[in-house]
Design an enzyme around this catalytic site. Structure first.
Site, PDB file in Angstrom:
ATOM      1  N   ASN A 132       0.729  -1.385  -0.026  1.00 17.83           N
ATOM      2  CA  ASN A 132      -0.129   0.184   0.365  1.00 17.83           C
ATOM      3  C   ASN A 132       1.388   1.275  -0.262  1.00 17.83           C
ATOM      4  OD1 ASN A 132      -1.691   1.960   0.226  1.00 17.83           O
ATOM      5  ND2 ASN A 132      -2.527   1.880   2.133  1.00 17.83           N
ATOM      6  N   LYS A 154       0.105   4.261  -0.220  1.00 16.10           N
ATOM      7  CA  LYS A 154      -0.710   5.828   0.485  1.00 16.10           C
ATOM      8  C   LYS A 154      -0.249   6.760  -0.303  1.00 16.10           C
ATOM      9  CE  LYS A 154      -0.468   3.569   5.229  1.00 16.10           C
ATOM     10  NZ  LYS A 154       0.165   3.382   6.116  1.00 16.10           N
ATOM     11  N   HIS A 213      -9.506   0.925   5.383  1.00 13.10           N
ATOM     12  CA  HIS A 213      -7.899   1.175   6.234  1.00 13.10           C
ATOM     13  C   HIS A 213      -8.681   2.143   7.443  1.00 13.10           C
ATOM     14  CE1 HIS A 213      -4.009   2.190   6.799  1.00 13.10           C
ATOM     15  NE2 HIS A 213      -4.199   1.313   6.014  1.00 13.10           N
ATOM     16  N   GLU A 235      -7.069   4.537   7.586  1.00  8.46           N
ATOM     17  CA  GLU A 235      -7.014   6.475   7.648  1.00  8.46           C
ATOM     18  C   GLU A 235      -8.056   6.479   6.857  1.00  8.46           C
ATOM     19  OE1 GLU A 235      -1.715   5.142   7.101  1.00  8.46           O
ATOM     20  OE2 GLU A 235      -3.019   5.073   5.552  1.00  8.46           O
ATOM     21  N   GLU A 266      -5.107  -5.160  10.692  1.00  8.92           N
ATOM     22  CA  GLU A 266      -4.363  -4.187  11.137  1.00  8.92           C
ATOM     23  C   GLU A 266      -4.640  -2.719  12.360  1.00  8.92           C
ATOM     24  OE1 GLU A 266      -2.552  -2.842   7.032  1.00  8.92           O
ATOM     25  OE2 GLU A 266      -3.763  -1.309   7.032  1.00  8.92           O
ATOM     26  N   GLY A 297       2.519   2.377  10.674  1.00  9.74           N
ATOM     27  CA  GLY A 297       3.774   3.015  11.137  1.00  9.74           C
ATOM     28  C   GLY A 297       3.772   3.965  11.796  1.00  9.74           C
ATOM     29  N   SER A 336       3.119  -2.317  10.104  1.00  9.03           N
ATOM     30  CA  SER A 336       4.620  -1.884  10.264  1.00  9.03           C
ATOM     31  C   SER A 336       5.144  -3.691  10.778  1.00  9.03           C
ATOM     32  CB  SER A 336       5.791  -1.517  12.463  1.00  9.03           C
ATOM     33  OG  SER A 336       4.514  -0.282  12.221  1.00  9.03           O
TER      34      SER A 336
END
Length: 255
Positions: A9, A11, A95, A97, A167, A173, A212
């Protein structure tokens, strides 16, 4: 039998130069690797360029999002039909985000799942808990709620030829990662939760780990029986690091 899938991904990262250079490097690094599916999801603006750069390779094209509408006055969106038209195969939805920054609900994400299935595309459904939810012992209930948005509207059969990416938000991250045992416990729960409706579907659904994942921890994660590859963020922007993760997934399958 399930096969692992490692998907990058990207991003909000990329340029015309970077797309060509990274894909060229990935093609070299992964040319002899078998036993593991590989996909990348660049920003939408680079999908067509990436498709041409990937031509003739065994790396599939993915996208990072989809709209619930197929056409119309929806400025800035991309439909499932459009993504299919430019050659995308795997589409990331849900996701954290998108859930956080765009206030996407479980129900809205389930609509995206349905639209992708109708278009013959493969949803990569992201689920996972926040750090506060994890500390409160709510990991399983959060994952169950996010899965149930699809299960209760579309049924377990919707997860045929679909991908789930667990996730944990606290590990995205941050450099933190669930231990292999922690990740396996949640992956096992996810599979068992689907199995309550359909054991055969649960057995074949690919469940990736994302949070991560890097060259250092990939091999140990992939030895777990219910972890089928990874959805990779930052490490997917470096060909050598991403290749190590793919190769670790392929080796784990052989073992």
């Amino acid at each position: 039998m399930r096969h692992p899938l490692v998907m990058g991904n990207w991003k909000l990262n990329g340029s015309t130069l970077m797309v060509n250079e990274l894909i060229l490097a990935l093609r070299k690094e992964l040319s002899g690797v078998t036993g593991c599916g590989v996909a990348i999801a660049p920003p939408a603006i680079y999908l067509d360029q990436a498709k041409h750069a990937l031509a003739g390779s065994r790396i599939d094209l993915g996208a990072q999002n989809v709209d619930v509408n197929l056409s119309g006055a929806f400025t800035g969106e991309a439909s499932a039909d459009m993504l299919k038209d430019v050659g995308a195969k795997y589409i990331i939805i849900g996701h954290s985000e998108r859930r956080t920054y765009h206030s996407e609900s479980d129900e809205f994400i389930a609509k995206k799942f349905s639209v992708l299935k109708d278009a013959g595309l493969i949803p990569v459904l992201c689920i996972g808990e926040s750090e506060a939810e994890n500390e409160a012992g709510e990991t399983k209930s959060v994952c169950a709620r996010q899965l149930d948005a699809v299960l209760n509207t579309l049924g377990a059969a919707a997860f045929e030829n679909a991908v789930i990416a667990y996730e944990p938000i606290w590990a995205i991250g941050t450099g933190k990662s669930a231990t292999p045992a922690q990740a396996q416990a949640v992956h096992k729960f996810i599979r068992e939760h689907i199995a309550k409706q359909d054991a055969e579907v649960a057995k074949q659904v690919i469940i990736q780990y994302g949070g991560s994942v890097n060259a250092a921890n990939a091999a140990e994660l992939f030895t777990q029986p219910d972890i089928d590859g990874a959805l990779v963020g930052g490490a997917s922007l470096k060909a050598d690091a991403f290749a190590v993760i793919v190769k670790a997934a392929a080796e784990a399958k052989k073992a």
